[in-house]
Design an enzyme around this catalytic site. Structure first.
Site: not given
Ligand code: R5P
Length: 296
Positions: A92-93, A191, A189, A222, A33
């Site tokens: 990250r959370q 996001r 960057k 990813t 299970d």
């Molecule tokens: C977050 O800012 C980290 O430093 C990485 O840049 C991030 O986690 C990379 O995630 P992904 O490969 O999904 O873009």
């Protein structure tokens, strides 16, 4: 007693060998299970138990296994329980981004505090929190792979220029560049979603023309951060691009997607993959020896 948990065996065996301490693998299996079963095959009474567990694949299963293992070790009479987490999740959370959201790292840290005495994490993703002490109540140690990344670059690449894809990555790109004595550039960057990022830079990147470029970041998940960075850098015709991540999670075919752009990809072995060429075991062993007096 060094215990290799299901996702830490690859490093645990080596660490036990370097430390010249006994090693045992945690026996784990899944009930039909989906529930987790585990069993220690050694006597833990009065032992300092070092659980080695990384957190990838089914991260939540790895967490449950670690909590069960720690509580069981305590019940079996372990004197001290130390967790070495080459990759530790949920960092990250660390904020309620939208009202009602769970600040997951808080709950995870509460569990860890309740069953572990000390924790070692390699390059934790500390962004809004400054130190691991802002997250855990127990003794916590932050280890870094930067020197190993620098050594890898020195051995394999000539006259490199290091690139960090976002503001936070200076902790890896700039720091590694400092060890090498090379130049570094930190990009910006934005996001937009878990799978969509935009990478830009205010200044002209002509300096990378015909250069050996190395992108350095902590996590490759990813791969979209790297893919967007590669897209931007390629406009300036570098001689070559190598991507180095401390933690190569490589979800959703990320490794294939990045390699398709004809760049080289390398990571540390906090998560074992076919590109985890940078071994962390000696560095972890040295840090354990420094921090835990009983080991000497
Ligand atoms: C977050 O800012 C980290 O430093 C990485 O840049 C991030 O986690 C990379 O995630 P992904 O490969 O999904 O873009």
């Amino acid at each position: 007693m060094i215990i290799g948990c299901s996702h830490g065996k690859h490093l645990a065996k080596k660490i036990a060998k370097h430390l010249k301490k006994p090693y045992s693998e945690l026996y784990t299996k899944k009930f039909p299970d989906g529930e987790t079963y585990l069993k220690f095959n050694v006597n833990l009474k009065n032992k300092v138990v070092i659980l080695i567990q990384s957190f990838y694949g089914n991260v939540n299963d790895c967490l449950i296994e670690t909590f069960f293992a720690a509580k069981t070790a305590r019940d079996l009479g372990a004197k001290k329980i130390i967790l070495v987490a080459p990759y530790f999740p949920y960092l990250r959370q660390d904020k309620e981004f939208r009202t009602g959201e769970c600040v997951s790292i808080k709950s995870v840290a509460d569990y860890i505090d309740s069953c572990i005495d000390e924790i070692f994490i390699i390059d934790p993703h500390l962004h809004r929190k400054n130190t691991l002490n802002d997250i855990f109540k127990i003794k916590s140690y932050k280890l870094s792979a930067n020197r190993l990344i620098a050594n890898y670059i020195i051995t394999n690449l000539k006259n490199p220029i290091l690139i960090g894809p976002d503001f936070e990555s200076y902790k890896w790109a700039k720091e590694s560049a400092n060890f090498i004595g090379s130049e570094s550039i930190i990009l910006e960057k934005r996001r937009c979603s878990p799978r969509k990022v935009k990478i830009s830079h205010d200044e002209n990147l002509e300096i990378i023309k015909n250069r050996t470029v190395v992108i350095v970041d902590d996590i490759i998940s990813t791969g979209n951060t790297l893919l967007e960075t590669i897209k931007l850098l390629k406009k300036y015709a570098p001689k070559s691009i190598t991507c180095i991540g401390v933690h190569g999670i490589f979800t959703e075919n990320a490794l294939k997607k990045i390699q398709k752009t004809r760049v080289k990809v390398v990571s540390c072995n906090s998560i074992p993959t076919k590109v985890s060429k940078i071994d962390l075991s000696v560095m972890i062993t040295d840090e354990l020896k420094k921090k835990i007096k009983l080991l000497n």
